[in-house]
Every structure is written in structure tokens, then in C-alpha cells.
Write a protein that holds these residues in place. Structure first.
Motif, PDB file in Angstrom:
ATOM      1  N   UNK A 146       0.812  -1.212   0.000  1.00  0.00           N
ATOM      2  CA  UNK A 146       0.000   0.000   0.000  1.00  0.00           C
ATOM      3  C   UNK A 146       0.843   1.257   0.000  1.00  0.00           C
ATOM      4  N   UNK A 147       0.192   2.383  -0.274  1.00  0.00           N
ATOM      5  CA  UNK A 147       0.873   3.674  -0.326  1.00  0.00           C
ATOM      6  C   UNK A 147       0.329   4.579   0.770  1.00  0.00           C
ATOM      7  N   UNK A 148       1.214   5.145   1.585  1.00  0.00           N
ATOM      8  CA  UNK A 148       0.761   5.973   2.705  1.00  0.00           C
ATOM      9  C   UNK A 148      -0.040   7.173   2.253  1.00  0.00           C
ATOM     10  N   UNK A 149       0.410   7.830   1.185  1.00  0.00           N
ATOM     11  CA  UNK A 149      -0.247   9.070   0.769  1.00  0.00           C
ATOM     12  C   UNK A 149      -1.673   8.888   0.323  1.00  0.00           C
ATOM     13  N   UNK A 150      -2.019   7.690  -0.150  1.00  0.00           N
ATOM     14  CA  UNK A 150      -3.375   7.439  -0.653  1.00  0.00           C
ATOM     15  C   UNK A 150      -4.063   6.315   0.113  1.00  0.00           C
ATOM     16  N   UNK A 151      -3.545   5.976   1.288  1.00  0.00           N
ATOM     17  CA  UNK A 151      -4.042   4.835   2.058  1.00  0.00           C
ATOM     18  C   UNK A 151      -5.528   4.987   2.399  1.00  0.00           C
ATOM     19  N   UNK A 152      -6.267   3.907   2.192  1.00  0.00           N
ATOM     20  CA  UNK A 152      -7.665   3.831   2.594  1.00  0.00           C
ATOM     21  C   UNK A 152      -7.821   2.730   3.635  1.00  0.00           C
ATOM     22  N   UNK A 153      -8.968   2.707   4.287  1.00  0.00           N
ATOM     23  CA  UNK A 153      -9.171   1.722   5.349  1.00  0.00           C
ATOM     24  C   UNK A 153      -8.993   0.297   4.840  1.00  0.00           C
ATOM     25  N   UNK A 154      -9.423   0.025   3.597  1.00  0.00           N
ATOM     26  CA  UNK A 154      -9.283  -1.326   3.057  1.00  0.00           C
ATOM     27  C   UNK A 154      -7.819  -1.714   2.858  1.00  0.00           C
ATOM     28  N   UNK A 155      -6.911  -0.735   2.892  1.00  0.00           N
ATOM     29  CA  UNK A 155      -5.485  -1.012   2.769  1.00  0.00           C
ATOM     30  C   UNK A 155      -4.807  -1.316   4.089  1.00  0.00           C
ATOM     31  N   UNK A 156      -5.570  -1.371   5.180  1.00  0.00           N
ATOM     32  CA  UNK A 156      -5.026  -1.704   6.498  1.00  0.00           C
ATOM     33  C   UNK A 156      -5.177  -3.187   6.786  1.00  0.00           C
ATOM     34  N   UNK A 157      -4.137  -3.792   7.323  1.00  0.00           N
ATOM     35  CA  UNK A 157      -4.256  -5.135   7.885  1.00  0.00           C
ATOM     36  C   UNK A 157      -4.736  -4.986   9.329  1.00  0.00           C
ATOM     37  N   UNK A 158      -5.657  -5.833   9.743  1.00  0.00           N
ATOM     38  CA  UNK A 158      -6.222  -5.753  11.095  1.00  0.00           C
ATOM     39  C   UNK A 158      -5.935  -7.080  11.799  1.00  0.00           C
ATOM     40  N   UNK A 159      -5.205  -7.019  12.910  1.00  0.00           N
ATOM     41  CA  UNK A 159      -4.765  -8.231  13.586  1.00  0.00           C
ATOM     42  C   UNK A 159      -5.086  -8.184  15.078  1.00  0.00           C
ATOM     43  N   UNK A 160      -5.279  -9.372  15.656  1.00  0.00           N
ATOM     44  CA  UNK A 160      -5.420  -9.503  17.111  1.00  0.00           C
ATOM     45  C   UNK A 160      -4.049  -9.281  17.733  1.00  0.00           C
ATOM     46  N   UNK A 161      -3.929  -8.274  18.562  1.00  0.00           N
ATOM     47  CA  UNK A 161      -2.632  -7.923  19.134  1.00  0.00           C
ATOM     48  C   UNK A 161      -2.093  -9.033  20.029  1.00  0.00           C
ATOM     49  N   UNK A 162      -2.966  -9.680  20.800  1.00  0.00           N
ATOM     50  CA  UNK A 162      -2.482 -10.733  21.697  1.00  0.00           C
ATOM     51  C   UNK A 162      -1.907 -11.905  20.907  1.00  0.00           C
ATOM     52  N   UNK A 163      -2.518 -12.214  19.769  1.00  0.00           N
ATOM     53  CA  UNK A 163      -2.039 -13.349  18.984  1.00  0.00           C
ATOM     54  C   UNK A 163      -0.709 -13.026  18.291  1.00  0.00           C
ATOM     55  N   UNK A 164      -0.562 -11.791  17.787  1.00  0.00           N
ATOM     56  CA  UNK A 164       0.710 -11.429  17.157  1.00  0.00           C
ATOM     57  C   UNK A 164       1.828 -11.486  18.193  1.00  0.00           C
ATOM     58  N   UNK A 165       1.569 -10.925  19.372  1.00  0.00           N
ATOM     59  CA  UNK A 165       2.616 -10.920  20.397  1.00  0.00           C
ATOM     60  C   UNK A 165       2.910 -12.321  20.923  1.00  0.00           C
ATOM     61  N   UNK A 166       1.933 -13.204  20.854  1.00  0.00           N
ATOM     62  CA  UNK A 166       2.165 -14.584  21.291  1.00  0.00           C
ATOM     63  C   UNK A 166       3.122 -15.318  20.356  1.00  0.00           C
ATOM     64  N   UNK A 167       3.303 -14.786  19.147  1.00  0.00           N
ATOM     65  CA  UNK A 167       4.233 -15.423  18.211  1.00  0.00           C
ATOM     66  C   UNK A 167       5.668 -15.415  18.738  1.00  0.00           C
TER      67      UNK A 167
END
Length: 680
Positions: free
Chosen positions: A57-78
Motif C-alpha cells: 500500500x501507499x501511505x499518501x493514498x491509504x484507505x481503510x481497506x489497505x489496512x491489515x487488522x490483527x489480534x494484538x495478543x495473537x501477534x505478540x504470542x508469536x
């Protein structure tokens, strides 16, 4: 408490502001993130989430659909299952198991950095000033001198899970710090609010740039060499136009490319500096830079005033050497698991006095590659002004260029459209058949030069088609030789050459023989017979220089073989065009240039010719109302169908998209079936 909606909106606003300036971060480079809470629809309970810019994605034109959404507890559990740096690439696939709901965009390699750093908001950017410090030979000392203990130096490490762990540990060990300089790479900053993170990012960039401005030497590229300084503007354009098709052909040896010419002060400053050869050989450093530009450019080692012939000959020699050098680079570092070599042609070609030529699979990619190298030039300037430019070493560059994760990203790209990488020049494209043809060519992936006597119409069409990465407008009078020569020279500059010509410009006068004047005759022949000859001749010069083959299409007419009443000047000139197709097909085949024609009939709707009086004249000849002329033409055909501009555009596509690769010298009727015009 901040809602999820407020968190996302603040993240997008910050991203747009940081991504608006190419000196702050590159197109599609860098990433931003925010941590917050939302309701889990399964449990109804609040859950901690990470929103982070997704892969590509590109920061200057970023839209909500360009965001990855993750469970923070699960990422940190990695962290508990992380197998170590030798297997850290496996962690990218693990991110998919941490997604919240449908998860949004694909998580990028930098997701770990954003998740593991204990701050609500994190920015990772590639600013010119920051990378200048990051690539300086004594970058660690400069970081301390500029920022004290507010910014921490992080030695080079390839992006990935381990880098995320490293920065998280640095943040924990340095509670006073606002961010890091990542050796050879860029910067990372953080904050407890979106505003604080942005302010910290901007502070690092601002203070780094101020240091470079205040402490930097006046001539970071060394003494100015007058023999390699920029030519006067008119000479630069003429030389760029002459060289660009040759360079594009060389850069397309392994795969066809679109080009972009950059003629800026930054480029010419490097080209005239005594350190040009040494700095170019070192190549770029930031992964985003060399992934777009390759590890180093091809540099023409001739003075600005060298003749075009000398430059062309030397470019061929240097290109052969570059390909050998790149193949050796691949052989030095490739392992059994490495992806196959993707191509040995340069992505950046530097020509003293003229500028920079950059290449990519489409116009945007070619343009962005040039923008990235301009960023790299600014990085080199900054590093050399206060230290010595010392990018990451060749082996590390190879690890990233041929990274399995990068290869996977390339494999996910959509299949190219049939006319991708082709540059078309359509005459008379401001309306009617020409406009419809341009629309179809762009829709199928081509870059199109819209040429028309009416520049406003051409500009309107180019804008409709998406602007300069897809279509550009030129004014041209095809009956004037000087105008055609200039049109083709100008048409080369936006995309690097010409692959496909559509000779469509025309007009028509409907008069019986005894009322047809010599002026009428000359006008018809000057625009269509003479005009298409001139356009074909000049375009063929470009195609032959490119050595990439090509297509020339004549929009002729059913009247080229059908004898109708009161139409001597128009029909005779169309017959001239029709025979030009045969003659040029015979002459240009050895250069892999195919020449074909299309014979439309009765294209009334949307036609500039019919709207300009031809329709009224033909309606009078046939004794029908002008508004009924299209239906009249349809009823005299075998199929009883009206012919539209789009039908002619479809035939252009059919002839040029590849399935008829062995066809030349052909005329295709697009007349809904007129038996008297059948080809014999």
C-alpha cells in the motif's frame, strides 16, 4: 476512551500527511500503525487490535481497506514460537492466523515491528535525510551527535520478525527515546497518540535535515565536470527523444518495458559530479530503493556533447557489459533455493547532459523507479556531505532482491493485460473512432499518446483516460511534415518510444466530380494519404531504433474498394491509404513491424467527420434525413447493424493484441456486411 473508528481515522490522516512528501517516504514504502480496541462480534467483549498499513500500500493514498487488522495478543504470542532468525520468514505466514475477522489487507513483513513495540502508534518511514544518516559510514556517531539519547542507532538488519524484536527491546531499554535510525534503511518513531507519533517522526526528519544543511559540504558529489553538465533545454529534449527508443529497446531485452525520463536538477548535479562513477557503482541502500531500481544503474561514460551516434554505439557496449555484470552478481550469491534470475537489464540509465531514464512494467512503475533513484541521489548527497556514503553490502542486497517473500509478492501480481508495456500513438483521437480506439487501448493496458489538431479535445480525452501514467495529449497537423516530425519526437518522451500507430486522422468532402476543386482534392490527400504516410514514416524510424517490432494500423474505409457516388476525393485518398498498407507491410516485415488496415463504413454516431458536414452531405445524396443516416447505412448492410466507433476500436485491438501475430498486409471490413466492398 477512543473508539475504533476514531483510531482508524486518526491513523489514515497521519498516513496521508506523512505520505504526501516524497522526501518523507517513498511511494508504496514505509508503514504506519495504531493499536486500539474494538468489540469482538463472537464474544461481545473488547479485544485489543493492531491496524497497520498492509503489504504494497501507499501511505499518501491509504484507505481503510489497505489496512491489515490483527489480534494484538495473537501477534505478540508469536514470540513464544519464533524459531529464530534463520527461519523468520515463516512468521509472515503466521500473521494470517492472527487476523481479526476478514483481516483487511495482507500483512507486510514489517507487521512485527508495529505489534511488538510497546507504543500505541508506530511509524516506519524512508525519509531522504534519515537514510542519509543511516547510510553514512559513521552513522552511529552522527545519530548520537544529532539526537543525543532521543534517537537510538540500530545496526543493519533485514526487515522481519527479529528486527521487530530488536526495536521492541530498544524501546524498552530507552524509555526517553522517541525512535530509531535503522542502519542502511530508514527510521522508526513512536508515540502514545497519533499526533505524538507524527510529531516524533517529523522531528527526526527535521533535525537530520537541519544537521545536513548546517554541517554538510557544498560539493558532496565532488568537483563539477563541465563536460558532463546539462545541455540547454531544447538540446536535452532533442537528445532524449533520439536516445530514448534505443535505451528502451536495450532495457527491454529480457522483457518489454515502459520508460520515464527525469530531467531535474538533482539528477544533473550527480551526473556532473566527479564522484558519479563511484557512487553509481555503490548503488542504492534502502530496500525500497534497490528493489525498484536494481542494485546499480547503467551510466553512459561519455561527455554531454558526444554525438548521438557515439552515444548509441557506447550504450550498446555498456548494456552488454551490464548484463554480464548482473549475471555474475546473481551467480555470486544465488543458492539452490533462490528464485530464477528475473532479468539482467538495467532499470535506471544515466546519461550525462540529458538526464535519467527509468523503466518498469507500466508507466507508474517506470516513473516511481525514477522517483526512487532521485531519493537515492538525495541520500548519497546527504551522506557524502557529512561523511562517506556506505550502503549495505552486495550480499545483503541480493538477499532482499531475491527474497522468497518478495518473489511471492511478485507472483501475486495480477496477470498483465494484453497490451501492457505497449505505447500507442493515435492520430485524430480527440473524437469519434480515434477516441474510441484510445479508450480501448488504454483499457487493455497500453499507454496512449492522443494526437489531434484540436489540442483541447485531445487533452480532455487524455484526462478522461486517467492522465499522464496512461495517456498524454499532443497537438498535431498530420498534413504538415514539420508538425508530424515534432509530434513523433514529442510522443517518444512520455513513455520511451512507440509500438503501435493508428493512422486515424481524417476529414471528408462529399462532392460530385464536376464540383470537386483541386483544393478539395489536395486537402483530402494532404490529411489522409500524405498525413498517414508521414506518420508511418516517422513512427517506423522509432520502431526500427527500438528493435522491438510494432504495429501500424490504417483506418481506411469501405470506400477504398467500393465505388459510391459524389465521393471522388475521399474515396481516392482512402484507396491510397489502403495500398500504403500493402506496400509498408512488404517493406517493414523484416523489422517485425506489422501493417494492417481497417475498412469501416457508415460510422455516424460520435464521428467528428459526420458532425462536420459530411453527414448532411451524404444524407442529401441518399435522400434521407441526417438524423436517420446511421439507420439508413445499417439497413443497406447484410447484418442490418449500425457501425459504431467502438466496433472499429475492437478491430484495432484484435489486430494488435497478439492472437494475430502472424498477420500483416490485411484489411478487415467493419461495415456490418457490404457485399459490394468484399475484398477480392
Amino acid at each position: 476512551m477512543t473508539t475504533a473508528r476514531e483510531t482508524i481515522d486518526a491513523l489514515l490522516e497521519r498516513s496521508h500527511q506523512l505520505g504526501a512528501d516524497p522526501r518523507t517516504t517513498n511511494f508504496a514504502g514505509g508503514n504506519t500503525s495504531a493499536k486500539g480496541t474494538d468489540t469482538d462480534p463472537v464474544t461481545g467483549q473488547d479485544v485489543d487490535l493492531l491496524w497497520v498499513k498492509g503489504s504494497g500500500g501507499d501511505l499518501g493514498t491509504l484507505q481503510e481497506k489497505g489496512l491489515a487488522v490483527l489480534r494484538l495478543d495473537r501477534v505478540r504470542a508469536l514470540r513464544d514460537v519464533y524459531p529464530g532468525v534463520e527461519r523468520e520468514d515463516e512468521m509472515v505466514a503466521a500473521f494470517d492466523h492472527c487476523l481479526f475477522g476478514k483481516g483487511g489487507a495482507a500483512p507486510s513483513i514489517d507487521t512485527a515491528m508495529h505489534a511488538l513495540v510497546d507504543a500505541a502508534h508506530v511509524d516506519h518511514l524512508h525519509p531522504d535525510a534519515g537514510i542519509a544518516i543511516a547510510t553514512a559510514a559513521d552513522g552511529e556517531r552522527l545519530t548520537r551527535e544529532i539526537f543525543g539519547d532521543a534517537v537510538v542507532w540500530v545496526p543493519w538488519r533485514r526487515p522481519g520478525f527479529q528486527l521487530g524484536l530488536d526495536i521492541a527491546a530498544i524501546k524498552e531499554a530507552n524509555p526517553q527515546a522517541i525512535g530509531c535510525i535503522l542502519g542502511g534503511h530508514g527510521i522508526t518513531a513512536w508515540g502514545e497518540s497519533s499526533q505524538e507519533a507524527q510529531q516524533n517522526s517529523e522531528r527526526i526528519i527535521r533535525e537530520a535535515q537541519a544537521y545536513l544543511d548546517e554541517r554538510g559540504t557544498a560539493d558532496p558529489f565532488g568537483a563539477h565536470d563541465a563536460a558532463r553538465e546539462a545541455l540547454p533545454e531544447d538540446e536535452r529534449r532533442a537528445k532524449a527523444s533520439a536516445l530514448f527508443p534505443v535505451i528502451r529497446g536495450l532495457a527491454s531485452t529480457d522483457a518489454p518495458m515502459i520508460g520515464h525520463w527525469t530531467d531535474t536538477e538533482d539528477v544533473h548535479e550527480l551526473l556532473a559530479g566527479e564522484k558519479l562513477a563511484a557512487l553509481a557503482e555503490l548503488g542504492t541502500s534502502c530496500p525500497d530503493h534497490f528493489l525498484r531500481t536494481k542494485v546499480k544503474p547503467l551510466v553512459l561514460d561519455l561527455p554531454s556533447d558526444a554525438s548521438t551516434e557515439e552515444q548509441v554505439a557506447r550504450l550498446h557496449e555498456l548494456h552488454e557489459a551490464y548484463r554480464g555484470d548482473y549475471a555474475a552478481y546473481y551467480a555470486r550469491h544465488a543458492s539452490q533455493d533462490s528464485p530464477a534470475m528475473r532479468g539482467a537489464d538495467p532499470a535506471i540509465v544515466l546519461v550525462p547532459g540529458v538526464g535519467m531514464f527509468s523503466f518498469g512494467a507500466d508507466a507508474q512503475t517506470a516513473r516511481v523507479a525514477g522517483e526512487f533513484y532521485v531519493n537515492a541521489i538525495r541520500v548519497m548527497r546527504g551522506a557524502e556531505s557529512v561523511s562517506t556514503y556506505a550502503p549495505i553490502d552486495e550480499a545483503e542486497k541480493f538477499r532482499i532482491e531475491y527474497w522468497a517473500l518478495e518473489e511471492a509478492k511478485l507472483q501475486r501480481r495480477p496477470k498483465p493485460k494484453p497490451l501492457a508495456t505497449r505505447v500507442a500513438l493515435v492520430t485524430g483521437a480527440g473524437s469519434g473512432i480515434g477516441k474510441a480506439t484510445a479508450e480501448r487501448l488504454v483499457a487493455e493496458g497500453a499507454c496512449v499518446v492522443i494526437a489531434d489538431l484540436n489540442l483541447e479535445n485531445a487533452q480532455a480525452v487524455a484526462e478522461e483516460l486517467g492522465g499522464p501514467d496512461r495517456a498524454v495529449a499532443l497537438r498535431a497537423d498530420v498534413s504538415d511534415e514539420a508538425s508530424v516530425v515534432q509530434m513523433v519526437a514529442d510522443a517518444v518522451l512520455p513513455f520511451g518510444g512507440i509500438d503501435l500507430i493508428v493512422n486515424n486522422a481524417g476529414l471528408s468532402l462529399s462532392k460530385p466530380l464536376l464540383e470537386t476543386t483541386a483544393k478539395d482534392w489536395d486537402l483530402q490527400h494532404d490529411v489522409m494519404a500524405r498525413g498517414s504516410f508521414l506518420v508511418s514514416r516517422e513512427a517506423a524510424r522509432v520502431m526500427i531504433e527500438q528493435a522491438m517490432g510494432g504495429d501500424i494500423i490504417y483506418i481506411s474505409s469501405k470506400n477504398s474498394v467500393f465505388a459510391g457516388p459524389n465521393n471522388i476525393a475521399y474515396s481516392a485518398t482512402k484507396a491510397d491509404q489502403a495500398h500504403q498498407v500493402r506496400l509498408l507491410a512488404a517493406e517493414l516485415g523484416g523489422h517485425q513491424i506489422r501493417v494492417n488496415g481497417i475498412n469501416p463504413d457508415g460510422v455516424v454516431r460520435g464521428s467528428g467527420i459526420f458532425a462536420g458536414g459530411w453527414g448532411a452531405s451524404r444524407a442529401k445524396v441518399y435522400g434521407v434525413k441526417e438524423e436517420e443516416l446511421g439507420e439508413f447505412y445499417a439497413q443497406r448492410t447484410l447484418l442490418k447493424r449500425e457501425v459504431l466507433p467502438a466496433n472499429v476500436a475492437n478491430a484495432v485491438f484484435a489486430l494488435t493484441a497478439g492472437d494475430l501475430s502472424h498477420t500483416t498486409g490485411l484489411h478487415i471490413p467493419v461495415d456490418a456486411g457490404v457485399a459490394a466492398a468484399f475484398l477480392r
